[in-house]
Scaffold this motif. Structure first.
Motif, PDB file in Angstrom:
ATOM      1  N   PHE A  76      37.174  43.938  70.180  1.00 59.34           N
ATOM      2  CA  PHE A  76      38.397  44.526  70.816  1.00 59.34           C
ATOM      3  C   PHE A  76      38.719  45.756  70.817  1.00 59.34           C
ATOM      4  O   PHE A  76      38.991  46.561  71.717  1.00 59.34           O
ATOM      5  CB  PHE A  76      39.490  43.567  70.557  1.00 59.34           C
ATOM      6  CG  PHE A  76      40.662  43.779  71.176  1.00 59.34           C
ATOM      7  CD1 PHE A  76      40.803  43.135  72.638  1.00 59.34           C
ATOM      8  CD2 PHE A  76      41.955  44.553  70.540  1.00 59.34           C
ATOM      9  CE1 PHE A  76      41.992  43.332  73.267  1.00 59.34           C
ATOM     10  CE2 PHE A  76      42.813  44.752  71.598  1.00 59.34           C
ATOM     11  CZ  PHE A  76      42.963  44.130  72.807  1.00 59.34           C
ATOM     12  N   GLY A  77      38.586  46.131  69.388  1.00 55.81           N
ATOM     13  CA  GLY A  77      38.872  47.650  69.254  1.00 55.81           C
ATOM     14  C   GLY A  77      37.879  48.615  69.808  1.00 55.81           C
ATOM     15  O   GLY A  77      38.403  49.519  70.340  1.00 55.81           O
ATOM     16  N   LEU A  78      36.686  48.185  69.796  1.00 55.72           N
ATOM     17  CA  LEU A  78      35.595  49.046  70.301  1.00 55.72           C
ATOM     18  C   LEU A  78      35.765  49.278  71.962  1.00 55.72           C
ATOM     19  O   LEU A  78      35.343  50.377  72.471  1.00 55.72           O
ATOM     20  CB  LEU A  78      34.273  48.310  70.256  1.00 55.72           C
ATOM     21  CG  LEU A  78      33.974  47.871  68.570  1.00 55.72           C
ATOM     22  CD1 LEU A  78      32.706  47.333  68.524  1.00 55.72           C
ATOM     23  CD2 LEU A  78      33.901  49.313  67.711  1.00 55.72           C
ATOM     24  N   ARG A  79      36.194  48.233  72.487  1.00 54.83           N
ATOM     25  CA  ARG A  79      36.447  48.295  73.977  1.00 54.83           C
ATOM     26  C   ARG A  79      37.680  49.519  74.282  1.00 54.83           C
ATOM     27  O   ARG A  79      37.490  50.228  75.077  1.00 54.83           O
ATOM     28  CB  ARG A  79      36.924  46.926  74.633  1.00 54.83           C
ATOM     29  CG  ARG A  79      37.212  46.901  76.074  1.00 54.83           C
ATOM     30  CD  ARG A  79      37.805  45.387  76.192  1.00 54.83           C
ATOM     31  NE  ARG A  79      36.797  44.332  75.969  1.00 54.83           N
ATOM     32  CZ  ARG A  79      36.149  43.598  76.373  1.00 54.83           C
ATOM     33  NH1 ARG A  79      35.981  43.903  77.736  1.00 54.83           N
ATOM     34  NH2 ARG A  79      35.322  42.808  76.004  1.00 54.83           N
ATOM     35  N   LEU A  80      38.735  49.281  73.569  1.00 60.36           N
ATOM     36  CA  LEU A  80      39.592  50.190  73.652  1.00 60.36           C
ATOM     37  C   LEU A  80      39.279  51.732  73.227  1.00 60.36           C
ATOM     38  O   LEU A  80      39.791  52.521  73.610  1.00 60.36           O
ATOM     39  CB  LEU A  80      40.917  50.049  72.512  1.00 60.36           C
ATOM     40  CG  LEU A  80      41.793  48.789  72.788  1.00 60.36           C
ATOM     41  CD1 LEU A  80      42.877  48.744  71.675  1.00 60.36           C
ATOM     42  CD2 LEU A  80      42.091  48.447  73.873  1.00 60.36           C
ATOM     43  N   ARG A  81      38.258  51.729  72.250  1.00 59.85           N
ATOM     44  CA  ARG A  81      37.682  53.279  71.909  1.00 59.85           C
ATOM     45  C   ARG A  81      36.720  53.637  73.084  1.00 59.85           C
ATOM     46  O   ARG A  81      36.004  54.915  73.003  1.00 59.85           O
ATOM     47  CB  ARG A  81      36.934  53.018  70.814  1.00 59.85           C
ATOM     48  CG  ARG A  81      37.613  53.722  69.464  1.00 59.85           C
ATOM     49  CD  ARG A  81      37.084  53.223  68.300  1.00 59.85           C
ATOM     50  NE  ARG A  81      35.727  53.730  68.070  1.00 59.85           N
ATOM     51  CZ  ARG A  81      34.850  53.345  66.951  1.00 59.85           C
ATOM     52  NH1 ARG A  81      35.073  52.399  66.100  1.00 59.85           N
ATOM     53  NH2 ARG A  81      33.622  53.815  66.746  1.00 59.85           N
ATOM     54  N   GLY A  82      36.323  52.832  74.055  1.00 62.00           N
ATOM     55  CA  GLY A  82      35.524  53.320  75.307  1.00 62.00           C
ATOM     56  C   GLY A  82      34.015  53.262  74.899  1.00 62.00           C
ATOM     57  O   GLY A  82      33.356  53.782  75.579  1.00 62.00           O
ATOM     58  N   LEU A  83      33.559  52.264  73.951  1.00 61.91           N
ATOM     59  CA  LEU A  83      32.290  52.168  73.606  1.00 61.91           C
ATOM     60  C   LEU A  83      31.585  51.440  74.954  1.00 61.91           C
ATOM     61  O   LEU A  83      32.160  50.565  75.290  1.00 61.91           O
ATOM     62  CB  LEU A  83      32.069  51.239  72.399  1.00 61.91           C
ATOM     63  CG  LEU A  83      31.615  52.251  71.093  1.00 61.91           C
ATOM     64  CD1 LEU A  83      32.754  53.272  70.666  1.00 61.91           C
ATOM     65  CD2 LEU A  83      31.195  51.399  70.070  1.00 61.91           C
ATOM     66  N   ARG A  84      30.220  51.539  75.263  1.00 63.61           N
ATOM     67  CA  ARG A  84      29.652  50.957  76.151  1.00 63.61           C
ATOM     68  C   ARG A  84      29.388  49.503  75.898  1.00 63.61           C
ATOM     69  O   ARG A  84      29.170  49.406  74.655  1.00 63.61           O
ATOM     70  CB  ARG A  84      28.383  51.680  76.615  1.00 63.61           C
ATOM     71  CG  ARG A  84      28.989  52.979  77.382  1.00 63.61           C
ATOM     72  CD  ARG A  84      27.902  53.879  77.649  1.00 63.61           C
ATOM     73  NE  ARG A  84      26.711  53.299  78.629  1.00 63.61           N
ATOM     74  CZ  ARG A  84      26.589  54.034  79.631  1.00 63.61           C
ATOM     75  NH1 ARG A  84      26.671  55.314  79.510  1.00 63.61           N
ATOM     76  NH2 ARG A  84      25.680  53.417  80.496  1.00 63.61           N
ATOM     77  N   LYS A  85      29.056  48.875  76.874  1.00 56.51           N
ATOM     78  CA  LYS A  85      29.085  47.087  76.619  1.00 56.51           C
ATOM     79  C   LYS A  85      28.108  46.865  75.686  1.00 56.51           C
ATOM     80  O   LYS A  85      28.229  46.263  74.631  1.00 56.51           O
ATOM     81  CB  LYS A  85      28.839  46.562  77.831  1.00 56.51           C
ATOM     82  CG  LYS A  85      28.376  45.111  77.901  1.00 56.51           C
ATOM     83  CD  LYS A  85      29.146  44.299  78.492  1.00 56.51           C
ATOM     84  CE  LYS A  85      29.330  42.920  78.172  1.00 56.51           C
ATOM     85  NZ  LYS A  85      30.403  42.128  77.904  1.00 56.51           N
ATOM     86  N   GLY A  86      26.724  47.583  76.003  1.00 61.54           N
ATOM     87  CA  GLY A  86      25.543  47.320  74.861  1.00 61.54           C
ATOM     88  C   GLY A  86      25.832  47.688  73.217  1.00 61.54           C
ATOM     89  O   GLY A  86      25.530  46.866  72.381  1.00 61.54           O
TER      90      GLY A  86
END
Ligand SMILES: Nc1ncnc2c1ncn2[C@@H]1O[C@H](COP(=O)(O)OP(=O)(O)O)[C@@H](O)[C@H]1O
Ligand SMILES: [Mg+2]
Length: 264
Positions: A101-111
């Motif tokens: 969840f937090g990684l998504r907010l940080r804008g990391l790519r899916k892989g």
């Protein structure tokens, strides 16, 4: 300059009847970068209140808390929090999605997100559980997902409020070892709250002991200088006895005060 500074911090709560209750008073402490600081104290002494103010969830009534010299004005991503309970997971997301969840907010790519989340899922010993929803996991598993979620964000500062309280003894020991390793590796600074003396000695580079509430404050800070954190080490036993003596004194003092108040 220390990374984290509490300067004469106090916190008072006003009850519905308007009475003031001082939970924390004159709390001063400096935590250096990379330090693992354990805060110990009897129940109700204000540990969670202290952590909550550093997290930015509540403002001090008096004094000042700074991180890198700047006064805290609210929660930020560089201060990751793991709570006491295990109920802060999103029930509609799988274990892995919760960690992501937090990684998504940080804008990391899916892989990259998947890889990082899987790495932390495995680190907390939950390999194979990634597709389960929180309702399908035990309390201890949910707690480990919470920890993985906080670690995955690689926060500069980790704030942990009795995070291993609900785990069985074996899992707790594994998690303690992992946490120490992770923090050494990442150079994270940690404020770790516990009421378990063994846990504080196992983890802390320093251990702070609070006085019993109300108006809890820091009574003593002890540096733990042990290479191997083994319970059979004589110096471990000495640390234990010293800390236990201080806490027992505090609990007895609080009980006496309570009895006196009731009699009055
Ligand atoms: N939001 C609040 N309103 C009123 N009193 C509170 C609140 N939060 C905590 N307290 C009181 O402050 C004291 C310290 O609480 P807490 O920080 O949770 O202690 P600990 O984590 O050490 O057990 C307790 O007496 C508690 O009842
Ligand atoms: Mg608490």
């Amino acid at each position: 300059m220390a990374l984290i500074e509490f300067n004469n911090v106090g916190k008072a709560f006003t009850s519905r009847s308007g009475a003031q209750f001082v939970a924390v008073q004159d709390f001063s402490l400096q935590i250096q970068k990379g330090e693992f600081f354990c805060l110990l104290g009897p129940s109700g002494c204000g540990k969670t209140t202290v952590l909550g103010m550093l997290a930015g969830f509540a403002e001090p009534t008096t004094g000042r808390i700074t991180v890198d010299g700047a006064t805290i004005s609210g929660p930020t991503r560089d201060r990751g929090v793991v709570f006491q309970g295990d109920d802060s997971l999103f029930g509609w997301l799988t274990a892995l999605d919760n960690i992501e969840f937090g990684l998504r907010l940080r804008g990391l790519r899916k892989g990259e997100r998947r890889d990082t989340a899987m790495r932390y899922l495995e680190l907390v010993g939950l390999h194979g559980q990634q597709d389960k929803f929180p309702a399908e996991l035990s309390g201890g598993m949910k707690q480990r997902i919470q920890i993985a979620r906080a670690l995955a964000n690689e926060p500069k500062i980790l704030l942990m409020d009795e995070p291993f309280g609900a785990l069985d003894a074996q899992t707790r020991e594994i998690m303690q070892r992992e946490l120490r390793q992770i923090c050494t590796m990442t150079g994270s600074s940690v404020l770790f709250i516990t009421h378990d003396i063994d846990e504080a000695i196992a983890l802390g580079s320093r251990v702070g002991i609070m006085t019993a509430g109300p108006a809890g404050t820091l009574k003593d800070v002890i540096s733990i200088e042990l290479e191997e954190r083994s319970r059979t080490d004589m110096r471990y036993v000495e640390y234990y006895a010293k800390i236990q003596g201080t806490i027992r004194h505090e609990v007895e003092r609080a009980t006496r005060q309570h009895t006196r108040r009731k009699a009055a």
